[in-house]
Design an enzyme around this catalytic site. Structure first.
Site, mmCIF file in Angstrom:
data_model
loop_
_atom_site.group_PDB
_atom_site.id
_atom_site.type_symbol
_atom_site.label_atom_id
_atom_site.label_comp_id
_atom_site.label_asym_id
_atom_site.label_seq_id
_atom_site.Cartn_x
_atom_site.Cartn_y
_atom_site.Cartn_z
ATOM 1 N N ASN A 7 0.877 -1.174 0.000
ATOM 2 C CA ASN A 7 0.000 0.000 0.000
ATOM 3 C C ASN A 7 0.908 1.215 0.000
ATOM 4 O OD1 ASN A 7 -1.732 2.118 0.507
ATOM 5 N ND2 ASN A 7 -2.645 1.242 2.333
ATOM 6 N N ARG A 91 -2.772 -2.018 -3.234
ATOM 7 C CA ARG A 91 -3.929 -1.163 -3.008
ATOM 8 C C ARG A 91 -3.832 -0.024 -4.019
ATOM 9 N NH1 ARG A 91 -4.848 3.742 1.088
ATOM 10 N NH2 ARG A 91 -7.075 4.035 0.757
ATOM 11 N N HIS A 180 -12.740 3.384 0.669
ATOM 12 C CA HIS A 180 -12.756 2.295 1.659
ATOM 13 C C HIS A 180 -13.494 1.067 1.110
ATOM 14 C CE1 HIS A 180 -12.627 5.747 4.802
ATOM 15 N NE2 HIS A 180 -11.399 5.287 4.615
ATOM 16 N N ARG A 241 -11.123 16.051 8.377
ATOM 17 C CA ARG A 241 -11.954 16.420 7.230
ATOM 18 C C ARG A 241 -13.329 16.885 7.706
ATOM 19 N NH1 ARG A 241 -10.553 10.910 4.698
ATOM 20 N NH2 ARG A 241 -8.544 11.266 3.674
ATOM 21 N N GLU A 385 -8.337 -5.308 5.191
ATOM 22 C CA GLU A 385 -8.200 -4.962 3.775
ATOM 23 C C GLU A 385 -7.029 -5.691 3.135
ATOM 24 O OE1 GLU A 385 -9.119 -0.445 3.212
ATOM 25 O OE2 GLU A 385 -8.536 -0.728 5.297
#
Length: 397
Positions: A7, A91, A180, A241, A385
């Site tokens: 990743n 990823r 996601h 965020r 993941e």
């Protein structure tokens, strides 16, 4: 079969080596501060021991090369020879509308993926660097791309289109993509295995709640809506965020603060959310501690954070015409019992009955936290993941 999962971020490289015979993690870790002074690699050994190795990492190829050397290190390595690695799964953040499933990476796939870089200018180029680094260091080794956006490509048009001139979607691809996706796919499948039910006839709401957070509505195993949009900024209130905000407020603040587009993006992505409201931190543990000590802004931030999750759960229940299962996952979702309780509070009208005692005891483990007579089953499922990426990679070889 041994699969390496990579990743690659703009200044980091996370990795995990899997033995797919039993899905065990042989080695994992991550390089941090790639391209910056003070770079290092954190290594976690199978016995749980952790090491930190300082190493100059000017760019991604050097980072991947050093990770390869650690994997074969006589003292802390997991394998004797790199030839033991059968494939690498990557990823890949933004596949746009080009990819609705994982694919074997070749020159044409990489060309198309590169065309999506405008949609994720920080992430996609870094993903590509990881792929090119592996190609340079181990030519001919099979590589697979697993896309964050792929799971959400089943959304219908009325879910993913924005109410702006349609030509802007056709010309620039401005629409909801969601992120996601690998996590939402994993937990929506895993929860059905855990409960022993068939995903085909279940309406599931998956809540991936971490420093970044998103919620997905999964009907019959397919995503029909998700909270993140063109970028990961839309939707829930997150660590730094803002989540959902009136577009008019954005232009108003741009004028008041004399900000250009990059400045406004920095404000909304890096200085807002829980950190911006609380003035404490983007770490929910620190904000929770501050709230318990009487910090009113920290309390307000937590109330906002939990309320928005609750609001999306209610909205997606309405959108799907019901809900059978709610899943909490990711760092906050798996570990912060107070958040789960707040989200489920006063939701008996839609069939949620939380077992508060059991909920308070669950941290990072698979567990049902609703009562036996709850019409909606509420479950904690730790996400994985990396295992999903490794499994997709193995299945494509």
């Amino acid at each position: 079969m041994k699969i390496l999962v990579l990743n690659c971020g703009s200044s980091s490289i996370k990795y995990a080596l899997y033995n797919m015979d039993d899905n065990s993690v042989m080695a994992s870790g991550g390089a941090e501060r790639v391209g910056l002074d003070g770079a290092f690699v954190k290594v976690k050994l199978p016995n749980g021991e952790k090491r930190q190795v300082m190493h100059d990492i000017p760019e991604h190829t050097e980072g991947v090369k050093f990770i390869f050397s650690l994997l074969t290190d006589p003292e802390i390595g997991a394998i004797k020879d790199l030839k033991e690695i059968d494939a690498v799964g990557h990823r890949m953040v933004h596949g746009g509308e080009k990819f609705n499933k994982s694919v074997v990476l070749d020159d044409e796939v990489l060309r198309v993926f590169e065309e999506c870089s405008d949609l994720a200018p920080l992430h996609n180029p870094a993903n590509l660097k990881g792929v090119k680094a592996v190609s340079e260091l181990m030519p001919g080794l099979p590589q697979v791309g697993v896309f964050d956006t792929a799971f959400h490509q089943t959304m219908p048009k009325h879910s993913y289109l924005y109410a702006i001139p349609y030509d802007l979607y056709k010309e620039y691809g401005v629409r909801r993509y969601g992120f996601h996706g690998t996590s939402h796919r994993y937990v929506s499948q895993r929860v059905c295995e855990f409960l022993g039910v068939n995903a085909a006839d279940k309406k599931i709401i998956t809540c991936h709640i971490g420093n970044g957070g998103s919620i997905a509505a999964v009907d019959g195993g397919k995503c029909v809506d998700t909270s993140m949009g063109l970028t990961p900024l839309e939707g829930l209130m997150m660590g730094t965020r803002s989540g959902d905000i009136d577009g008019g407020a954005i232009t108003f603040l741009q004028k008041k603060l004399n900000l250009d587009a990059d400045g406004m993006s920095n404000l909304l992505n890096k200085k807002s959310g829980v950190a911006g409201v609380s003035g404490v931190s983007s770490d929910m543990r620190e904000v929770d501690a501050a709230a318990q000590e009487g910090n009113e802004l920290a309390k307000t931030a937590l109330d906002m954070y939990n309320y928005r999750i609750k609001k999306y759960v209610g909205a997606y229940t309405a959108a799907m015409g019901g809900c059978d299962i709610i899943v909490f996952t990711a760092g906050v979702g798996e570990n912060q019992s107070s958040m789960r309780e707040e989200v489920c509070e006063n939701m008996e009208w839609m069939g949620i009955k939380l077992d508060k005692e059991k909920n308070s005891a669950v941290h990072g483990e698979e567990a049902v936290i609703s009562t036996p007579d709850s019409k909606v089953t509420v479950v904690v499922i730790p996400t994985d993941e990396e295992l999903m990426i490794a499994t997709d990679t193995m299945n494509l070889l």
